[in-house]
Design a protein around this motif. Structure first.
Motif, PDB file in Angstrom:
ATOM      1  N   GLY A 100       0.869  -1.390  -0.086  1.00  0.00           N
ATOM      2  CA  GLY A 100      -0.006   0.076   0.091  1.00  0.00           C
ATOM      3  C   GLY A 100       0.712   1.305   0.018  1.00  0.00           C
ATOM      4  N   MET A 101       2.132   1.110   0.107  1.00  0.00           N
ATOM      5  CA  MET A 101       2.996   2.294   0.120  1.00  0.00           C
ATOM      6  C   MET A 101       4.039   2.509  -1.199  1.00  0.00           C
ATOM      7  SD  MET A 101       2.249   4.181   2.928  1.00  0.00           S
ATOM      8  CE  MET A 101       3.543   5.421   2.686  1.00  0.00           C
ATOM      9  N   VAL A 102       4.989   1.380  -1.102  1.00  0.00           N
ATOM     10  CA  VAL A 102       5.957   1.675  -2.168  1.00  0.00           C
ATOM     11  C   VAL A 102       6.650   0.086  -2.476  1.00  0.00           C
ATOM     12  CG1 VAL A 102       7.581   2.113  -0.343  1.00  0.00           C
ATOM     13  CG2 VAL A 102       8.041   3.005  -2.728  1.00  0.00           C
ATOM     14  N   LYS A 103       7.267   0.260  -3.427  1.00  0.00           N
ATOM     15  CA  LYS A 103       8.106  -0.916  -3.851  1.00  0.00           C
ATOM     16  C   LYS A 103       9.548  -0.063  -4.036  1.00  0.00           C
ATOM     17  CE  LYS A 103       4.715  -3.600  -6.333  1.00  0.00           C
ATOM     18  NZ  LYS A 103       4.202  -4.054  -7.648  1.00  0.00           N
ATOM     19  N   LEU A 104      10.651  -0.980  -3.485  1.00  0.00           N
ATOM     20  CA  LEU A 104      11.905  -0.493  -3.363  1.00  0.00           C
ATOM     21  C   LEU A 104      12.950  -1.608  -3.816  1.00  0.00           C
ATOM     22  CD1 LEU A 104      11.836   1.099   0.066  1.00  0.00           C
ATOM     23  CD2 LEU A 104      11.639   2.534  -1.959  1.00  0.00           C
ATOM     24  N   ALA A 105      13.979  -1.000  -4.527  1.00  0.00           N
ATOM     25  CA  ALA A 105      15.045  -1.983  -4.988  1.00  0.00           C
ATOM     26  C   ALA A 105      16.527  -1.110  -4.892  1.00  0.00           C
ATOM     27  CB  ALA A 105      14.776  -2.610  -6.528  1.00  0.00           C
ATOM     28  N   THR A 106      17.318  -1.721  -4.270  1.00  0.00           N
ATOM     29  CA  THR A 106      18.769  -0.765  -4.194  1.00  0.00           C
ATOM     30  C   THR A 106      19.596  -1.458  -5.219  1.00  0.00           C
ATOM     31  OG1 THR A 106      18.249  -0.832  -1.846  1.00  0.00           O
ATOM     32  CG2 THR A 106      20.612  -0.602  -2.680  1.00  0.00           C
ATOM     33  N   PHE A 107      20.134  -0.590  -5.886  1.00  0.00           N
ATOM     34  CA  PHE A 107      21.326  -1.001  -6.927  1.00  0.00           C
ATOM     35  C   PHE A 107      22.460  -0.072  -6.920  1.00  0.00           C
ATOM     36  CE2 PHE A 107      18.990   2.625  -9.015  1.00  0.00           C
ATOM     37  CZ  PHE A 107      19.815   3.157  -9.714  1.00  0.00           C
ATOM     38  N   PHE A 108      23.554  -0.649  -7.268  1.00  0.00           N
ATOM     39  CA  PHE A 108      24.908   0.064  -7.389  1.00  0.00           C
ATOM     40  C   PHE A 108      25.655   0.512  -8.684  1.00  0.00           C
ATOM     41  CE2 PHE A 108      24.443  -3.140  -4.101  1.00  0.00           C
ATOM     42  CZ  PHE A 108      24.757  -2.156  -2.842  1.00  0.00           C
ATOM     43  N   ASP A 109      25.970   1.713  -8.717  1.00  0.00           N
ATOM     44  CA  ASP A 109      26.488   2.139 -10.018  1.00  0.00           C
ATOM     45  C   ASP A 109      27.976   1.637 -10.079  1.00  0.00           C
ATOM     46  OD1 ASP A 109      28.568   3.451  -8.275  1.00  0.00           O
ATOM     47  OD2 ASP A 109      27.785   5.571  -9.072  1.00  0.00           O
ATOM     48  N   PRO A 110      28.697   1.859 -11.159  1.00  0.00           N
ATOM     49  CA  PRO A 110      29.894   1.099 -11.432  1.00  0.00           C
ATOM     50  C   PRO A 110      31.151   1.325 -10.486  1.00  0.00           C
ATOM     51  CG  PRO A 110      29.227   2.307 -13.507  1.00  0.00           C
ATOM     52  CD  PRO A 110      28.397   2.667 -12.441  1.00  0.00           C
ATOM     53  N   ASP A 111      31.084   2.301  -9.430  1.00  0.00           N
ATOM     54  CA  ASP A 111      31.877   2.715  -8.524  1.00  0.00           C
ATOM     55  C   ASP A 111      31.354   2.100  -7.086  1.00  0.00           C
ATOM     56  OD1 ASP A 111      33.880   4.266 -10.039  1.00  0.00           O
ATOM     57  OD2 ASP A 111      32.237   5.692 -10.337  1.00  0.00           O
ATOM     58  N   GLY A 112      30.323   1.341  -7.135  1.00  0.00           N
ATOM     59  CA  GLY A 112      29.854   0.662  -5.913  1.00  0.00           C
ATOM     60  C   GLY A 112      28.862   1.696  -4.928  1.00  0.00           C
ATOM     61  N   ASN A 113      28.470   2.813  -5.533  1.00  0.00           N
ATOM     62  CA  ASN A 113      27.645   3.869  -4.866  1.00  0.00           C
ATOM     63  C   ASN A 113      26.351   3.228  -4.955  1.00  0.00           C
ATOM     64  OD1 ASN A 113      29.677   6.109  -4.445  1.00  0.00           O
ATOM     65  ND2 ASN A 113      29.621   6.257  -6.583  1.00  0.00           N
ATOM     66  N   ALA A 114      25.528   3.314  -3.817  1.00  0.00           N
ATOM     67  CA  ALA A 114      24.056   2.716  -3.851  1.00  0.00           C
ATOM     68  C   ALA A 114      23.112   3.879  -4.150  1.00  0.00           C
ATOM     69  CB  ALA A 114      23.908   2.328  -2.404  1.00  0.00           C
ATOM     70  N   PHE A 115      22.068   3.202  -4.843  1.00  0.00           N
ATOM     71  CA  PHE A 115      21.019   4.204  -5.225  1.00  0.00           C
ATOM     72  C   PHE A 115      19.738   2.991  -5.021  1.00  0.00           C
ATOM     73  CE2 PHE A 115      24.531   6.061  -7.509  1.00  0.00           C
ATOM     74  CZ  PHE A 115      24.220   7.476  -7.597  1.00  0.00           C
ATOM     75  N   MET A 116      18.496   3.740  -5.229  1.00  0.00           N
ATOM     76  CA  MET A 116      17.245   3.046  -5.119  1.00  0.00           C
ATOM     77  C   MET A 116      16.314   3.483  -6.156  1.00  0.00           C
ATOM     78  SD  MET A 116      16.650   2.778  -0.949  1.00  0.00           S
ATOM     79  CE  MET A 116      15.678   1.380  -1.177  1.00  0.00           C
ATOM     80  N   LEU A 117      15.507   2.405  -6.566  1.00  0.00           N
ATOM     81  CA  LEU A 117      14.285   2.723  -7.484  1.00  0.00           C
ATOM     82  C   LEU A 117      13.220   2.580  -6.361  1.00  0.00           C
ATOM     83  CD1 LEU A 117      15.037   0.356 -10.334  1.00  0.00           C
ATOM     84  CD2 LEU A 117      15.575   2.852 -10.381  1.00  0.00           C
ATOM     85  N   ALA A 118      12.236   3.403  -6.660  1.00  0.00           N
ATOM     86  CA  ALA A 118      10.882   3.506  -6.090  1.00  0.00           C
ATOM     87  C   ALA A 118       9.875   3.613  -6.764  1.00  0.00           C
ATOM     88  CB  ALA A 118      10.989   4.485  -4.869  1.00  0.00           C
ATOM     89  N   GLU A 119       8.708   2.729  -6.852  1.00  0.00           N
ATOM     90  CA  GLU A 119       7.678   2.727  -7.190  1.00  0.00           C
ATOM     91  C   GLU A 119       6.342   2.863  -6.195  1.00  0.00           C
ATOM     92  OE1 GLU A 119       4.333   0.019  -9.673  1.00  0.00           O
ATOM     93  OE2 GLU A 119       6.329  -0.537  -9.896  1.00  0.00           O
ATOM     94  N   SER A 120       5.986   4.111  -6.291  1.00  0.00           N
ATOM     95  CA  SER A 120       4.800   4.475  -5.215  1.00  0.00           C
ATOM     96  C   SER A 120       3.597   3.691  -5.482  1.00  0.00           C
ATOM     97  CB  SER A 120       4.708   6.094  -5.377  1.00  0.00           C
ATOM     98  OG  SER A 120       3.533   6.491  -4.364  1.00  0.00           O
ATOM     99  N   GLU A 121       2.825   3.432  -4.396  1.00  0.00           N
ATOM    100  CA  GLU A 121       1.462   2.711  -4.613  1.00  0.00           C
ATOM    101  C   GLU A 121       0.386   3.682  -4.120  1.00  0.00           C
ATOM    102  OE1 GLU A 121       1.882  -0.936  -2.636  1.00  0.00           O
ATOM    103  OE2 GLU A 121       2.639  -1.960  -4.518  1.00  0.00           O
ATOM    104  N   THR A 122       0.803   4.968  -3.837  1.00  0.00           N
ATOM    105  CA  THR A 122      -0.169   6.144  -3.281  1.00  0.00           C
ATOM    106  C   THR A 122      -0.242   7.063  -4.048  1.00  0.00           C
ATOM    107  OG1 THR A 122       1.631   7.297  -2.265  1.00  0.00           O
ATOM    108  CG2 THR A 122       0.813   5.640  -0.863  1.00  0.00           C
ATOM    109  N   ASN A 123       0.179   7.232  -5.259  1.00  0.00           N
ATOM    110  CA  ASN A 123      -0.020   8.190  -6.228  1.00  0.00           C
ATOM    111  C   ASN A 123      -1.296   7.575  -7.160  1.00  0.00           C
ATOM    112  OD1 ASN A 123       2.033   9.580  -5.441  1.00  0.00           O
ATOM    113  ND2 ASN A 123       3.320   9.050  -7.005  1.00  0.00           N
TER     114      ASN A 123
END
Length: 123
Positions: A100-123
């Motif tokens: 009911g809130m969000v889907k999240l996935a953590t991924f890493f760029d070529p240097d190992g820095n963390a980023f996330m993707l988020a798909e909101s379920e509230t919009n």
């Protein structure tokens, strides 16, 4: 042509010791307001004066100086993840679903820095 299309929203996620204290500090010094809070999840989001950008305050993990994880909003996290994985982008575990809130996935760029993707379920 990019493989992942963002939706114009970005959350800058930070680990903090006390969400309420940090939110109050940003309100006092910058005028930022709380957008929402999920106490059970240890998460608070606050506004910024930049359209589409919020600060996400996560409590419960070890706080380290310099921690910052930009979170890109996407319309379809499954497709974005498939496209990035097809390009050998490493992910940290499965996609997390907070019902009911969000889907999240953590991924890493070529240097190992963390980023996330988020798909909101509230919009």
């Amino acid at each position: 042509m990019p493989t992942v299309k963002t939706n114009g929203e970005i959350t800058i996620a930070l680990n903090v010791k006390d969400r309420a204290e940090t939110a109050a500090w940003f309100k006092q010094h910058f005028g930022f307001e709380e957008v929402f809070s999920m106490d059970a999840e240890g998460w608070t989001e606050i506004s910024t004066d930049t359209p589409g950008v919020t600060l996400g305050l996560g409590e419960g993990m070890e706080v380290q100086k310099g921690n910052c994880v930009p979170v890109f909003g996407v319309a379809d996290i499954a497709k974005a993840r498939r496209d990035l994985e097809a390009a050998d982008t490493p992910f940290d575990g499965d996609t997390l679903h907070i019902d009911g809130m969000v889907k999240l996935a953590t991924f890493f760029d070529p240097d190992g820095n963390a980023f996330m993707l988020a798909e909101s379920e509230t919009n």
